[in-house]
Design a protein around this motif. Structure first.
Motif, PDB file in Angstrom:
ATOM      1  N   ARG A 172      -3.468  14.171  -4.106  1.00 59.16           N
ATOM      2  CA  ARG A 172      -2.460  13.422  -3.366  1.00 59.16           C
ATOM      3  C   ARG A 172      -3.115  12.269  -2.608  1.00 59.16           C
ATOM      4  NH1 ARG A 172       0.133  15.728  -6.435  1.00 59.16           N
ATOM      5  NH2 ARG A 172       1.880  17.166  -6.157  1.00 59.16           N
ATOM      6  N   ILE A 173      -3.854  11.448  -3.332  1.00 56.78           N
ATOM      7  CA  ILE A 173      -4.483  10.271  -2.743  1.00 56.78           C
ATOM      8  C   ILE A 173      -3.693   9.040  -3.172  1.00 56.78           C
ATOM      9  CG2 ILE A 173      -6.571   8.868  -2.607  1.00 56.78           C
ATOM     10  CD1 ILE A 173      -8.177  11.368  -3.216  1.00 56.78           C
ATOM     11  N   PHE A 174      -3.186   8.302  -2.190  1.00 60.13           N
ATOM     12  CA  PHE A 174      -2.364   7.121  -2.461  1.00 60.13           C
ATOM     13  C   PHE A 174      -3.093   5.865  -1.982  1.00 60.13           C
ATOM     14  CE2 PHE A 174       0.547  10.675  -2.044  1.00 60.13           C
ATOM     15  CZ  PHE A 174       1.440  10.488  -3.088  1.00 60.13           C
ATOM     16  N   LEU A 175      -3.028   4.828  -2.801  1.00 53.97           N
ATOM     17  CA  LEU A 175      -3.538   3.514  -2.420  1.00 53.97           C
ATOM     18  C   LEU A 175      -2.368   2.668  -1.945  1.00 53.97           C
ATOM     19  CD1 LEU A 175      -6.099   2.438  -5.184  1.00 53.97           C
ATOM     20  CD2 LEU A 175      -6.557   2.678  -2.743  1.00 53.97           C
ATOM     21  N   ALA A 176      -2.561   1.911  -0.888  1.00 52.83           N
ATOM     22  CA  ALA A 176      -1.509   1.025  -0.402  1.00 52.83           C
ATOM     23  C   ALA A 176      -2.155  -0.206   0.208  1.00 52.83           C
ATOM     24  CB  ALA A 176      -0.631   1.735   0.639  1.00 52.83           C
ATOM     25  N   GLY A 177      -1.429  -1.311   0.197  1.00 50.21           N
ATOM     26  CA  GLY A 177      -1.978  -2.516   0.784  1.00 50.21           C
ATOM     27  C   GLY A 177      -0.930  -3.581   0.996  1.00 50.21           C
ATOM     28  N   PHE A 178      -1.283  -4.548   1.849  1.00 49.92           N
ATOM     29  CA  PHE A 178      -0.393  -5.632   2.237  1.00 49.92           C
ATOM     30  C   PHE A 178      -1.042  -6.957   1.829  1.00 49.92           C
ATOM     31  CE2 PHE A 178       1.250  -8.150   6.129  1.00 49.92           C
ATOM     32  CZ  PHE A 178       2.322  -8.656   5.400  1.00 49.92           C
ATOM     33  N   GLY A 179      -0.277  -7.847   1.206  1.00 45.86           N
ATOM     34  CA  GLY A 179      -0.809  -9.136   0.790  1.00 45.86           C
ATOM     35  C   GLY A 179      -1.900  -8.957  -0.257  1.00 45.86           C
ATOM     36  N   SER A 180      -3.024  -9.627  -0.057  1.00 44.16           N
ATOM     37  CA  SER A 180      -4.120  -9.513  -1.021  1.00 44.16           C
ATOM     38  C   SER A 180      -4.646  -8.082  -1.107  1.00 44.16           C
ATOM     39  CB  SER A 180      -5.256 -10.465  -0.639  1.00 44.16           C
ATOM     40  OG  SER A 180      -5.795 -10.129   0.625  1.00 44.16           O
ATOM     41  N   GLY A 181      -4.491  -7.305  -0.026  1.00 44.76           N
ATOM     42  CA  GLY A 181      -4.856  -5.896  -0.075  1.00 44.76           C
ATOM     43  C   GLY A 181      -3.979  -5.113  -1.030  1.00 44.76           C
ATOM     44  N   GLY A 182      -2.700  -5.497  -1.127  1.00 46.99           N
ATOM     45  CA  GLY A 182      -1.813  -4.860  -2.085  1.00 46.99           C
ATOM     46  C   GLY A 182      -2.207  -5.170  -3.514  1.00 46.99           C
ATOM     47  N   THR A 183      -2.602  -6.425  -3.762  1.00 46.55           N
ATOM     48  CA  THR A 183      -3.060  -6.798  -5.102  1.00 46.55           C
ATOM     49  C   THR A 183      -4.309  -6.018  -5.483  1.00 46.55           C
ATOM     50  OG1 THR A 183      -2.146  -9.029  -4.858  1.00 46.55           O
ATOM     51  CG2 THR A 183      -3.816  -8.717  -6.557  1.00 46.55           C
ATOM     52  N   MET A 184      -5.255  -5.879  -4.538  1.00 46.05           N
ATOM     53  CA  MET A 184      -6.467  -5.112  -4.820  1.00 46.05           C
ATOM     54  C   MET A 184      -6.141  -3.641  -5.039  1.00 46.05           C
ATOM     55  SD  MET A 184      -9.661  -5.292  -5.421  1.00 46.05           S
ATOM     56  CE  MET A 184     -10.217  -6.882  -4.769  1.00 46.05           C
ATOM     57  N   ALA A 185      -5.190  -3.103  -4.290  1.00 46.56           N
ATOM     58  CA  ALA A 185      -4.776  -1.712  -4.493  1.00 46.56           C
ATOM     59  C   ALA A 185      -4.231  -1.517  -5.903  1.00 46.56           C
ATOM     60  CB  ALA A 185      -3.732  -1.315  -3.449  1.00 46.56           C
ATOM     61  N   LEU A 186      -3.466  -2.488  -6.397  1.00 46.77           N
ATOM     62  CA  LEU A 186      -2.956  -2.402  -7.759  1.00 46.77           C
ATOM     63  C   LEU A 186      -4.087  -2.461  -8.784  1.00 46.77           C
ATOM     64  CD1 LEU A 186       0.206  -4.691  -7.468  1.00 46.77           C
ATOM     65  CD2 LEU A 186       0.198  -2.241  -8.027  1.00 46.77           C
ATOM     66  N   ARG A 187      -5.038  -3.382  -8.579  1.00 44.40           N
ATOM     67  CA  ARG A 187      -6.163  -3.485  -9.512  1.00 44.40           C
ATOM     68  C   ARG A 187      -6.905  -2.151  -9.640  1.00 44.40           C
ATOM     69  NH1 ARG A 187      -7.740  -8.439  -6.760  1.00 44.40           N
ATOM     70  NH2 ARG A 187      -7.025 -10.258  -7.920  1.00 44.40           N
ATOM     71  N   ILE A 188      -7.248  -1.585  -8.486  1.00 41.01           N
ATOM     72  CA  ILE A 188      -8.032  -0.348  -8.494  1.00 41.01           C
ATOM     73  C   ILE A 188      -7.203   0.822  -8.995  1.00 41.01           C
ATOM     74  CG2 ILE A 188      -9.296   1.281  -7.034  1.00 41.01           C
ATOM     75  CD1 ILE A 188     -10.020  -1.101  -5.221  1.00 41.01           C
ATOM     76  N   TRP A 220      -5.381   2.467   3.061  1.00 42.03           N
ATOM     77  CA  TRP A 220      -4.714   1.199   3.347  1.00 42.03           C
ATOM     78  C   TRP A 220      -5.696   0.042   3.217  1.00 42.03           C
ATOM     79  CZ3 TRP A 220       0.188  -0.364   3.892  1.00 42.03           C
ATOM     80  CH2 TRP A 220       0.429  -1.648   4.413  1.00 42.03           C
ATOM     81  N   LEU A 221      -5.352  -0.951   2.374  1.00 37.76           N
ATOM     82  CA  LEU A 221      -6.164  -2.149   2.210  1.00 37.76           C
ATOM     83  C   LEU A 221      -5.475  -3.304   2.936  1.00 37.76           C
ATOM     84  CD1 LEU A 221      -7.236  -1.845  -1.540  1.00 37.76           C
ATOM     85  CD2 LEU A 221      -8.207  -0.762   0.504  1.00 37.76           C
ATOM     86  N   HIS A 222      -6.145  -3.854   3.921  1.00 35.26           N
ATOM     87  CA  HIS A 222      -5.538  -4.847   4.803  1.00 35.26           C
ATOM     88  C   HIS A 222      -5.269  -6.166   4.089  1.00 35.26           C
ATOM     89  CE1 HIS A 222      -9.285  -7.164   5.149  1.00 35.26           C
ATOM     90  NE2 HIS A 222      -9.925  -6.029   5.342  1.00 35.26           N
ATOM     91  N   SER A 223      -4.466  -6.998   4.711  1.00 39.38           N
ATOM     92  CA  SER A 223      -4.101  -8.293   4.143  1.00 39.38           C
ATOM     93  C   SER A 223      -5.233  -9.300   4.315  1.00 39.38           C
ATOM     94  CB  SER A 223      -2.826  -8.818   4.813  1.00 39.38           C
ATOM     95  OG  SER A 223      -3.004  -8.885   6.218  1.00 39.38           O
ATOM     96  N   CYS A 224      -5.054 -10.465   3.732  1.00 39.64           N
ATOM     97  CA  CYS A 224      -6.073 -11.510   3.762  1.00 39.64           C
ATOM     98  C   CYS A 224      -6.270 -12.022   5.196  1.00 39.64           C
ATOM     99  CB  CYS A 224      -5.657 -12.653   2.844  1.00 39.64           C
ATOM    100  SG  CYS A 224      -6.986 -13.778   2.396  1.00 39.64           S
ATOM    101  N   HIS A 225      -7.510 -12.282   5.568  1.00 39.82           N
ATOM    102  CA  HIS A 225      -7.874 -12.769   6.901  1.00 39.82           C
ATOM    103  C   HIS A 225      -7.452 -11.785   7.994  1.00 39.82           C
ATOM    104  CE1 HIS A 225      -8.695 -16.458   4.760  1.00 39.82           C
ATOM    105  NE2 HIS A 225      -7.443 -16.550   4.393  1.00 39.82           N
ATOM    106  N   SER A 226      -7.593 -10.504   7.697  1.00 45.94           N
ATOM    107  CA  SER A 226      -7.264  -9.448   8.653  1.00 45.94           C
ATOM    108  C   SER A 226      -8.428  -8.461   8.682  1.00 45.94           C
ATOM    109  CB  SER A 226      -5.941  -8.780   8.256  1.00 45.94           C
ATOM    110  OG  SER A 226      -5.532  -7.841   9.234  1.00 45.94           O
ATOM    111  N   SER A 227      -8.161  -7.219   9.072  1.00 50.72           N
ATOM    112  CA  SER A 227      -9.230  -6.235   9.151  1.00 50.72           C
ATOM    113  C   SER A 227      -8.659  -4.828   9.027  1.00 50.72           C
ATOM    114  CB  SER A 227      -9.985  -6.353  10.483  1.00 50.72           C
ATOM    115  OG  SER A 227      -9.206  -5.817  11.541  1.00 50.72           O
ATOM    116  N   GLU A 228      -9.563  -3.849   9.060  1.00 58.21           N
ATOM    117  CA  GLU A 228      -9.160  -2.444   8.993  1.00 58.21           C
ATOM    118  C   GLU A 228      -8.311  -2.036  10.185  1.00 58.21           C
ATOM    119  OE1 GLU A 228     -13.176  -2.407  11.099  1.00 58.21           O
ATOM    120  OE2 GLU A 228     -12.100  -3.614   9.637  1.00 58.21           O
TER     121      GLU A 228
END
Length: 276
Positions: free
Chosen positions: A149-165, A75-83
C-alpha cells in the motif's frame, strides 16, 4: 536497481518508533536526524543548478499503532518548492490514515535558497528514482508500513515525476496521484505498459490551469485511452493551485484502494489550500 533498493529496505526493517502526528524534517532539525545522502550521486544534472544532498520529511499519523501496517504516501513537491509541503498536505489529507514521506528534489532552484526542482532529463529521473526508493527505506525503518500500500503523489512537476516513476515501477506501487501536472510524454514513460495498465492513477487539474491546461488533457487522452491505463481524471474550478477538496477527494480515492471498497466523492466546498 531502484527495485532492489526497495526490497532490501523492507528486509532490513527493525523496531518501529512511534511518532504521534508530527512532521519530522531535516530542514528544521526537529525530531530524528533524517538527512540521508544518496550514495554515488555527485553529478550535476543541469549546468544552472547544483545537486543537493537528499533531505526528507516524515509524517507520523495520529494515535500511531505500531502493530498496524499503515499505507505510505510519498509526496513529491512542486517546482521551486521543498519537502516542507508535506506539513500542509497531510493535515488536509488525513491525520490518521497514512504515514507521510516527502523527499527533497535533488536540484537547487534558481529562485532563491530553500527551493528545489526535480529536473526533466533522463539523469534527473534516475536520481529522483534513487531518492524516492531510499526515502521508502527510511520511512520503513521509522514506521510500520504496508509494502503493498505504497502510493506516489505529487503537485506540479512533482506530480509528473510521480507518474514517471510509478509507471516504470508499477508493480511496486498501489497507485499514483498527480495534481496540476503534465503527463510525461517523453523518456518512454509507457515502456513498461503491461504492468502500467494495472496501476491506478488519479489525475487532478484546475479548469484554468496554465501548467496543466484543458488542451493538454485533451491531447493526452487518445494516447492514454489507447494505452488502456486505469485512469481517473477530475477537474476543479481553479488555476495552478492545490485545493483542500482536491486532498479530501484524494483521501477518499486512496482509502477506496486501501480497503478495496467504493467511496463517494466529497462534496466539500473548495477552498484554496496553497498556491504554487
Amino acid at each position: 536497481m531502484a527495485s532492489r533498493l526497495l526490497l532490501s529496505s523492507f528486509i532490513r526493517q527493525r523496531d518501529y518508533r512511534a511518532m504521534r502526528n508530527r512532521i519530522v524534517s531535516s530542514i528544521d532539525g526537529a525530531g530524528f536526524d533524517l538527512v540521508h545522502q544518496v550514495s554515488g550521486t555527485s553529478c550535476a544534472i543541469q549546468s544552472d543548478y547544483v545537486l543537493t544532498e537528499h533531505q526528507l520529511a516524515l509524517f507520523g499519523p495520529e494515535r500511531y499503532e505500531p502493530r498496524y501496517e499503515y499505507p505510505l504516501l510519498v509526496w513529491l513537491h512542486s517546482c521551486h518548492s521543498s519537502e516542507g509541503e508535506l506539513e500542509g498536505v497531510m493535515p488536509a489529507l488525513s491525520l490518521q490514515n497514512y504515514v507521510g514521506c516527502a523527499p527533497r528534489g535533488p536540484i537547487s532552484s534558481d529562485r532563491g535558497s530553500g527551493r528545489f526542482v526535480w529536473g526533466k532529463s533522463p539523469t534527473a529521473t534516475g536520481v529522483a528514482e534513487e531518492i524516492v526508493f531510499e526515502s521508502l527505506g527510511v520511512a520503513a525503518e521509522q514506521f510500520s508500513i504496508n509494502r503493498r500500500r505504497i502510493f506516489l503523489a505529487g503537485f506540479g512537476s512533482g506530480g509528473t515525476m510521480a507518474l514517471r516513476i510509478g509507471l516504470r515501477y508499477a508493480h511496486l506501487f498501489a497507485g499514483v496521484v498527480a495534481v496540476g501536472c503534465k503527463f510525461p510524454n517523453e523518456q518512454c514513460a509507457l515502456s513498461n505498459l503491461p504492468q502500467a495498465r494495472t496501476l491506478p492513477i488519479l489525475w487532478l487539474y484546475g479548469e484554468h490551469s496554465t501548467q496543466c491546461s484543458v488542451s493538454h488533457i485533451c491531447e493526452s487522452l487518445p494516447v492514454l485511452h489507447a494505452a488502456g491505463l486505469a485512469l481517473d481524471i477530475r477537474q476543479y474550478p481553479c488555476g495552478d493551485e492545490l485545493l483542500s477538496n482536491m486532498l479530501s477527494d484524494t483521501n477518499l480515492w486512496l482509502m477506496q484502494h486501501v480497503t478495496n471498497q467504493p467511496m463517494a466523492r466529497s462534496d466539500e466546498q473548495a477552498a484554496t489550500f496553497s498556491r504554487n
